[in-house]
Scaffold this motif. Structure first.
Motif, PDB file in Angstrom:
ATOM      1  N   GLU A   1       2.207   6.742  -6.815  1.00 25.06           N
ATOM      2  CA  GLU A   1       1.192   7.679  -7.305  1.00 25.06           C
ATOM      3  C   GLU A   1       1.671   9.121  -7.164  1.00 25.06           C
ATOM      4  O   GLU A   1       1.432   9.953  -8.021  1.00 25.06           O
ATOM      5  CB  GLU A   1      -0.123   7.501  -6.541  1.00 25.06           C
ATOM      6  CG  GLU A   1      -0.839   6.208  -6.860  1.00 25.06           C
ATOM      7  CD  GLU A   1      -2.012   5.953  -5.942  1.00 25.06           C
ATOM      8  OE1 GLU A   1      -2.288   6.784  -5.047  1.00 25.06           O
ATOM      9  OE2 GLU A   1      -2.654   4.898  -6.092  1.00 25.06           O
ATOM     10  N   ARG A   2       2.349   9.399  -6.072  1.00 26.75           N
ATOM     11  CA  ARG A   2       2.832  10.773  -5.837  1.00 26.75           C
ATOM     12  C   ARG A   2       3.953  11.137  -6.799  1.00 26.75           C
ATOM     13  O   ARG A   2       4.088  12.297  -7.172  1.00 26.75           O
ATOM     14  CB  ARG A   2       3.347  10.907  -4.410  1.00 26.75           C
ATOM     15  CG  ARG A   2       2.227  10.889  -3.394  1.00 26.75           C
ATOM     16  CD  ARG A   2       2.745  11.118  -2.018  1.00 26.75           C
ATOM     17  NE  ARG A   2       1.650  10.962  -1.075  1.00 26.75           N
ATOM     18  CZ  ARG A   2       1.795  10.680   0.193  1.00 26.75           C
ATOM     19  NH1 ARG A   2       3.022  10.544   0.685  1.00 26.75           N
ATOM     20  NH2 ARG A   2       0.772  10.549   0.974  1.00 26.75           N
TER      21      ARG A   2
ATOM     22  N   ARG B   1       1.201   4.143  -2.925  1.00 28.33           N
ATOM     23  CA  ARG B   1       0.966   5.567  -2.622  1.00 28.33           C
ATOM     24  C   ARG B   1       2.170   6.412  -3.032  1.00 28.33           C
ATOM     25  O   ARG B   1       2.007   7.485  -3.588  1.00 28.33           O
ATOM     26  CB  ARG B   1       0.675   5.756  -1.137  1.00 28.33           C
ATOM     27  CG  ARG B   1      -0.588   5.069  -0.645  1.00 28.33           C
ATOM     28  CD  ARG B   1      -1.811   5.800  -1.021  1.00 28.33           C
ATOM     29  NE  ARG B   1      -1.755   7.106  -0.396  1.00 28.33           N
ATOM     30  CZ  ARG B   1      -2.667   8.043  -0.501  1.00 28.33           C
ATOM     31  NH1 ARG B   1      -3.736   7.805  -1.213  1.00 28.33           N
ATOM     32  NH2 ARG B   1      -2.548   9.195   0.075  1.00 28.33           N
TER      33      ARG B   1
ATOM     34  N   TRP C   1       0.838  -1.197   0.000  1.00 31.54           N
ATOM     35  CA  TRP C   1       0.000   0.000   0.000  1.00 31.54           C
ATOM     36  C   TRP C   1       0.882   1.259   0.000  1.00 31.54           C
ATOM     37  O   TRP C   1       0.647   2.183  -0.765  1.00 31.54           O
ATOM     38  CB  TRP C   1      -0.932  -0.022   1.213  1.00 31.54           C
ATOM     39  CG  TRP C   1      -1.867   1.140   1.244  1.00 31.54           C
ATOM     40  CD1 TRP C   1      -3.040   1.270   0.554  1.00 31.54           C
ATOM     41  CD2 TRP C   1      -1.702   2.343   1.986  1.00 31.54           C
ATOM     42  NE1 TRP C   1      -3.613   2.478   0.832  1.00 31.54           N
ATOM     43  CE2 TRP C   1      -2.807   3.167   1.705  1.00 31.54           C
ATOM     44  CE3 TRP C   1      -0.717   2.808   2.861  1.00 31.54           C
ATOM     45  CZ2 TRP C   1      -2.956   4.423   2.267  1.00 31.54           C
ATOM     46  CZ3 TRP C   1      -0.873   4.057   3.424  1.00 31.54           C
ATOM     47  CH2 TRP C   1      -1.971   4.846   3.130  1.00 31.54           C
TER      48      TRP C   1
END
Length: 138
Positions: free
Chosen positions: A135-136, A132, A128
């Motif tokens: 994605e950033r 994340r 996870w």
């Protein structure tokens, strides 16, 4: 068809781990204990995997294209960065502390224990967090 191929490959991988004893974290920890009661079993399993992969890749490359995709998806990045090295270090630390890596952990899930549950939870949290972070940056 791709889902079925993935299921069969996953079942064969899990079966190989179980037959090779790699779902037993004590066997893996015994391999890492070179100064104590060293268990060389993992060398045989790794050797079998390397030989199988070597032969398999040679056969697959001769096909020209995969059976269920239009072309091979080959990574293009060749650099080492902090994320890759940090992830490798975390993987090694987790493997050394628990005796599990993701494949054997999933293959062992039917005999869920407290340490295995903690490992699977940490693994899911790591996935996870990695997503994340990706994605950033993307």
């Amino acid at each position: 068809m791709k889902v079925l191929a993935g299921l069969v490959a996953g079942l064969l991988f899990g079966l190989g781990l179980a037959v090779g004893g790699m779902t037993d974290p004590q066997r893996v920890l015994g391999f890492l204990d070179v100064a104590g009661a060293w268990d060389p079993t993992l060398i045989g399993v790794m050797g079998g995997a390397v030989v199988t992969s070597f032969i398999g890749y040679r056969l697959v490359w001769r096909m020209g294209a995969p059976r269920l995709e239009p072309h091979f998806f080959i990574p293009t990045r060749e650099d080492l960065d902090v994320r890759l090295l940090g992830g490798a270090a975390l993987f090694g630390i987790g493997w050394g502390l628990s005796g599990y890596c993701p494949g054997p952990a999933v293959a062992s899930i039917s005999g869920l224990t407290g340490p295995l549950a903690a490992f699977v939870a940490a693994m899911a949290a790591g996935w996870w967090i990695a997503r994340r972070m990706g994605e950033r940056q993307g």
